[in-house]
Scaffold this motif. Sequence first.
Motif, PDB file in Angstrom:
ATOM      1  N   GLY A  21       0.828  -1.478   0.466  1.00 42.20           N
ATOM      2  CA  GLY A  21      -0.113  -0.050  -0.019  1.00 42.20           C
ATOM      3  C   GLY A  21       0.963   1.356  -0.167  1.00 42.20           C
ATOM      4  N   ASP A  22       1.970   1.242  -0.294  1.00 39.20           N
ATOM      5  CA  ASP A  22       3.004   2.213   0.150  1.00 39.20           C
ATOM      6  C   ASP A  22       3.129   3.152  -1.149  1.00 39.20           C
ATOM      7  OD1 ASP A  22       3.118   2.270   3.104  1.00 39.20           O
ATOM      8  OD2 ASP A  22       5.475   1.376   2.634  1.00 39.20           O
ATOM      9  N   LEU A  23       3.580   4.501  -1.506  1.00 35.06           N
ATOM     10  CA  LEU A  23       4.291   4.619  -2.606  1.00 35.06           C
ATOM     11  C   LEU A  23       5.658   4.919  -1.967  1.00 35.06           C
ATOM     12  CD1 LEU A  23       2.869   7.561  -5.489  1.00 35.06           C
ATOM     13  CD2 LEU A  23       5.605   7.380  -4.362  1.00 35.06           C
ATOM     14  N   HIS A 144      -5.444  -5.499 -12.903  1.00 39.91           N
ATOM     15  CA  HIS A 144      -5.268  -4.669 -11.343  1.00 39.91           C
ATOM     16  C   HIS A 144      -4.109  -5.369 -11.070  1.00 39.91           C
ATOM     17  CE1 HIS A 144      -9.670  -4.056 -12.354  1.00 39.91           C
ATOM     18  NE2 HIS A 144     -10.042  -5.379 -13.295  1.00 39.91           N
ATOM     19  N   PRO A 145      -3.253  -4.866 -11.421  1.00 39.99           N
ATOM     20  CA  PRO A 145      -1.422  -5.274 -10.535  1.00 39.99           C
ATOM     21  C   PRO A 145      -1.917  -4.782  -9.299  1.00 39.99           C
ATOM     22  CG  PRO A 145      -1.469  -3.538 -11.950  1.00 39.99           C
ATOM     23  CD  PRO A 145      -2.863  -3.448 -12.186  1.00 39.99           C
ATOM     24  N   THR A 146      -1.377  -5.500  -9.178  1.00 40.11           N
ATOM     25  CA  THR A 146      -0.968  -5.460  -6.998  1.00 40.11           C
ATOM     26  C   THR A 146       0.046  -4.580  -6.898  1.00 40.11           C
ATOM     27  OG1 THR A 146      -1.812  -7.560  -6.280  1.00 40.11           O
ATOM     28  CG2 THR A 146      -1.068  -6.664  -5.014  1.00 40.11           C
ATOM     29  N   LEU A 147       1.088  -4.675  -7.455  1.00 37.13           N
ATOM     30  CA  LEU A 147       1.964  -3.562  -7.519  1.00 37.13           C
ATOM     31  C   LEU A 147       2.552  -2.848  -8.699  1.00 37.13           C
ATOM     32  CD1 LEU A 147       4.533  -2.049  -6.467  1.00 37.13           C
ATOM     33  CD2 LEU A 147       6.187  -4.374  -7.459  1.00 37.13           C
ATOM     34  N   THR A 177      -3.155   0.620  -4.510  1.00 35.88           N
ATOM     35  CA  THR A 177      -1.966   0.026  -4.496  1.00 35.88           C
ATOM     36  C   THR A 177      -1.030   0.354  -5.059  1.00 35.88           C
ATOM     37  OG1 THR A 177      -4.158   0.318  -6.769  1.00 35.88           O
ATOM     38  CG2 THR A 177      -1.871   0.263  -7.436  1.00 35.88           C
ATOM     39  N   THR A 178      -0.169  -0.622  -4.660  1.00 37.11           N
ATOM     40  CA  THR A 178       1.376  -0.629  -3.849  1.00 37.11           C
ATOM     41  C   THR A 178       2.253  -0.076  -4.880  1.00 37.11           C
ATOM     42  OG1 THR A 178       1.416  -2.107  -2.792  1.00 37.11           O
ATOM     43  CG2 THR A 178       3.438  -1.421  -3.289  1.00 37.11           C
ATOM     44  N   MET A 179       2.589   1.375  -4.837  1.00 34.80           N
ATOM     45  CA  MET A 179       3.703   1.445  -6.495  1.00 34.80           C
ATOM     46  C   MET A 179       4.701   1.755  -5.307  1.00 34.80           C
ATOM     47  SD  MET A 179       1.321   5.064  -7.358  1.00 34.80           S
ATOM     48  CE  MET A 179      -0.858   4.814  -6.883  1.00 34.80           C
TER      49      MET A 179
END
Length: 306
Positions: A21-23, A144-147, A177-179
């Motif tokens: 969940g972080d950017l 729908h990527p998780t990362l 979304t994690t980025m």
Amino acid sequence: MIKAFGQVSALNGVDLTVGSGDLAALLGPNGAGKTTLVRIIATLTRPDAGRVRVLGYDVAAQPAQVRARIGLTGQYAGLDEELHGRDNLVLIGRLGGLQRRQARQRAAELAGTFGLADAMDRPVRTYSGGMRRRLDLAASLMNHPTLLVLDEPTTGLDPVSRQQLWAALAGLRAHGTTMLLTTQYLEEADRFADVVHVLDRGRIAASGTPAQLKARVGSRVAEIRLTDPADAAGAARALARRLSLPAGEIRTEIGAGRLTLTAHDGPVTLLAAAAALQADGIGVDDLSLRQPSLDEAFLALTGVAA
């Protein structure tokens, strides 16, 4: 992880974790190894040593599982110029395993999200640079990527297009979304990132929130705006001579006539700088004290100008 190209060491023991969940922003001077790291995470390049796991899967042993769960937006848009916008998205969705109807529905959804609904029936060669960037980002989200991995996604965009792209990314963040972001615009990392990793000479030089990295500079910054921008070089010499400062502590924007230096003694440094410039007959329009920027933290951590 370790990666070399012949005699050139691109990554020399990088240890990096991105929380769910972080950017996370990855900063570094040109040649620091940012794109090599991104390519390894995206399974496009194999590391020479070390273990890299993405969402629990090993990038070397389980590349297909990794690719099915990530999206990648590279430095250059990976689009077919002759296909319409909709066809580009549907193609990516179908390659990712979506049924035709699912791919068309997802393409329409993303076109609305990125403000491209009116352009989906036009060839991509007719798109502006900002539109292509948004379509490329939409393509990376088809499955729908998780990362989501973003390698300098806003490079070359005008300010309006950059704001539009970040507005779309903010919506994705709100949904968890994690980025992982690499960028040349440090203000983007300062504004949007949860954590920043500074990559220098193939290693992580520092990690922390933007506020934590700026705190490592340790002092406030004195900013001086000169009456005549042409005096910038002379002002830098005067400050170095009269305040006995190392040349590296004085940063000059020649065209803007602006100088910054570390204010170890706060207001005392500011007053001493004003007196030094007055003694040399150099006019000053404005002096101020402020907290260090992420650019200045980057400079202090790497020794390379941002």
